[in-house]
Design an enzyme around this catalytic site. Sequence first.
Site, PDB file in Angstrom:
ATOM      1  N   LYS A 218      -3.530  -3.862  -9.138  1.00 24.05           N
ATOM      2  CA  LYS A 218      -4.029  -4.859 -10.091  1.00 24.05           C
ATOM      3  C   LYS A 218      -3.641  -4.447 -11.514  1.00 24.05           C
ATOM      4  O   LYS A 218      -4.127  -3.454 -12.050  1.00 24.05           O
ATOM      5  CB  LYS A 218      -5.546  -4.961  -9.980  1.00 24.05           C
TER       6      LYS A 218
ATOM      7  N   GLN B 163     -17.138 -10.347 -18.920  1.00 21.81           N
ATOM      8  CA  GLN B 163     -16.987  -9.316 -19.964  1.00 21.81           C
ATOM      9  C   GLN B 163     -16.771  -9.900 -21.362  1.00 21.81           C
ATOM     10  O   GLN B 163     -16.946  -9.201 -22.370  1.00 21.81           O
ATOM     11  CB  GLN B 163     -15.748  -8.453 -19.651  1.00 21.81           C
TER      12      GLN B 163
ATOM     13  N   ASP C 221      -7.367  -2.334 -13.327  1.00 18.58           N
ATOM     14  CA  ASP C 221      -8.301  -1.241 -13.094  1.00 18.58           C
ATOM     15  C   ASP C 221      -8.441  -0.832 -11.643  1.00 18.58           C
ATOM     16  O   ASP C 221      -9.395  -0.176 -11.275  1.00 18.58           O
ATOM     17  CB  ASP C 221      -9.676  -1.577 -13.684  1.00 18.58           C
TER      18      ASP C 221
ATOM     19  N   GLU D  14     -16.999   2.007  -5.138  1.00 20.79           N
ATOM     20  CA  GLU D  14     -16.676   3.301  -5.737  1.00 20.79           C
ATOM     21  C   GLU D  14     -17.927   4.066  -6.125  1.00 20.79           C
ATOM     22  O   GLU D  14     -18.928   3.481  -6.537  1.00 20.79           O
ATOM     23  CB  GLU D  14     -15.839   3.085  -7.002  1.00 20.79           C
TER      24      GLU D  14
END
Lengths: 357, 357
Positions: free
Chosen positions: A241, A150, A237, A66
């Site tokens: 998903k 994360q 996201d 992206e």
Amino acid sequence: MSSLLPGPNSLVPFVSVDDMMRLLIDIGTERMLCELADAIEEDFRRWELFDKTPRVAAHSEKGVIELMPTSDGEAYGFKYVNGHPQNTRSGRQTVTAFGVLADVETGYPLLLSEMTLLTALRTAATSAMVAKHLMPKNAHTMAMIGNGAQAEFQTLAFKAVCGIQRVQLFDIDRHATAKVARNLEGYGLEVISCQTAEEAVQGAEIITTCTADKQYATILSDNMVGAGVHINAIGGDCPGKTELHRDILTRSDIFVEYPEQTRIEGEIQQLDADHPVTEVWQVILGRAAGRTSDSQITLFDSVGFATEDFSALRYVRKQLKTRPFFTNIDLLADPDDPRDLFGMVARKEQKLVQGLV
Amino acid sequence: MSSLLPGPNSLVPFVSVDDMMRLLIDIGTERMLCELADAIEEDFRRWELFDKTPRVAAHSEKGVIELMPTSDGEAYGFKYVNGHPQNTRSGRQTVTAFGVLADVETGYPLLLSEMTLLTALRTAATSAMVAKHLMPKNAHTMAMIGNGAQAEFQTLAFKAVCGIQRVQLFDIDRHATAKVARNLEGYGLEVISCQTAEEAVQGAEIITTCTADKQYATILSDNMVGAGVHINAIGGDCPGKTELHRDILTRSDIFVEYPEQTRIEGEIQQLDADHPVTEVWQVILGRAAGRTSDSQITLFDSVGFATEDFSALRYVRKQLKTRPFFTNIDLLADPDDPRDLFGMVARKEQKLVQGLV
């Protein structure tokens, strides 16, 4: 010979992964997360100024690449980011990223930076900044479901920005949970490793979900979510998903970054296209209600938005003035005469032939 | 300590401006233009394979910043490029660019490259490759109107790919013309500097227009264009910027890269949205007619398309195997355990504290 060295207009500061680690260590993780949260909030307050567009995604069977551009009219930023869940099998990151900040006036890049680490930091800072506006008062326990790359950043951001004191970890992979528990030692948090997701959400006022499978999954089912919690849903996201059962969504008040993008990529891709959502910037500016009762479930359906990367790049650029963790790279052509690009090469060749460079 | 050096997955080959100049000099300008033309043509032949999208543009009063992504399913490429006509006043380039090639399978970048020089080369190579399919037989003279940074590259590409032997230069700035004439010395071309555009087009079978003003202009008027010529229109390349009088367009058969983009940015923004145009890839594959008569005016309304940059990046990457003009930069995080991004930083900090790095 000096005219053959890259001129001042040709050099762009580059923050490598090593530089970003040194910057983070120099500033301190919790302080940097707090300052990033402030920088991101500041730009959410200027939301209407920004050029906003859903990211430009190239999907393949294996993942997605992206580009996320935005501009506030003075600076322009974009991030390149991939998402490839199977990458860990070959020892690679699921998500890697880099980004550029540029001057709108000249179009010249001002900064090239690694953004794998910076994305982890800005994602956590955004989550905590939004939670600050939506979570129940005096929240002190967070469930952290999904203990991947994360998890530590999320936990420390919620400690530093929202004041949580206890984290309840769960992952289907016990090694992942053990890794997070080990990494969080010494930060003054109560860290509980749980055997089930149900155990992890017990007593938590905040539930963060952040798993990596590229599929519709049910990480949280409806009966696990009690009244009054704030859900910070990170892992849903991209198209196809999601992590939350649809019934949770219909019970929650849903807050999003940029509806046009979240409806494609977020948890709300499970809902009708006109299901009501509130934009986070409106809550921050006091133009829309955030949490209005103790029993309300607030859900931040986070997918990550270009302004957050822009804020992070601006923050890093500012830090470099006093913490010079960068090198200059020769990215832009800078001929003596800007109309004479060809001559620049010809003069280089003459010098090479003469053995002067 | 070796584990703290950037791992193999973290490094991306970077081709600086200096590297690109050395690569160009090592290969030779005319040879590189020919090989680029071949690489670009090869990808035009695979046109239907590519993910195609109009570029993502951020416009401001001073100029434009664009991202141009594309993919053939195996590799992904994008270019960052700006266009700021007033930049020359501050000694900067009107157009600067850089680009990235990445692996679709993992999303990991394979190459970061300067593209200011490379864009000049690929633009010229594209023009000449398209002209090869459309120009009148045995063309030997080109008018080159606009003698800025593109002029020498265009001229040498038409010499190397199309066999032109004579170029007739014109620019409203005589210094620009003098610069091009000087730079083209020694290439075996007959170079004529003209006082007017009318003089420059006299006897030319090919007319290239490449000026930089960001406005509707009439570089070529209708009476200057005789039967049978091929027009290579480079400078009309963003909304509000054209170079040809509308009457020339209606007399010509128009060929374009990607109609969706050219109708916004090219000369044909002056025409109705349904004015017939032919896609270059169809001509190359023999699916559409190119030049069908000696009296026909063919017009390549070139705005530059993402596949051309993709072809150029792929070409450069291939060259680096035998001509190692690059350095590796530490752009991607590569922790020992891909799920342990946080631990990578923590281990770095320990080493820093211990004075080991």
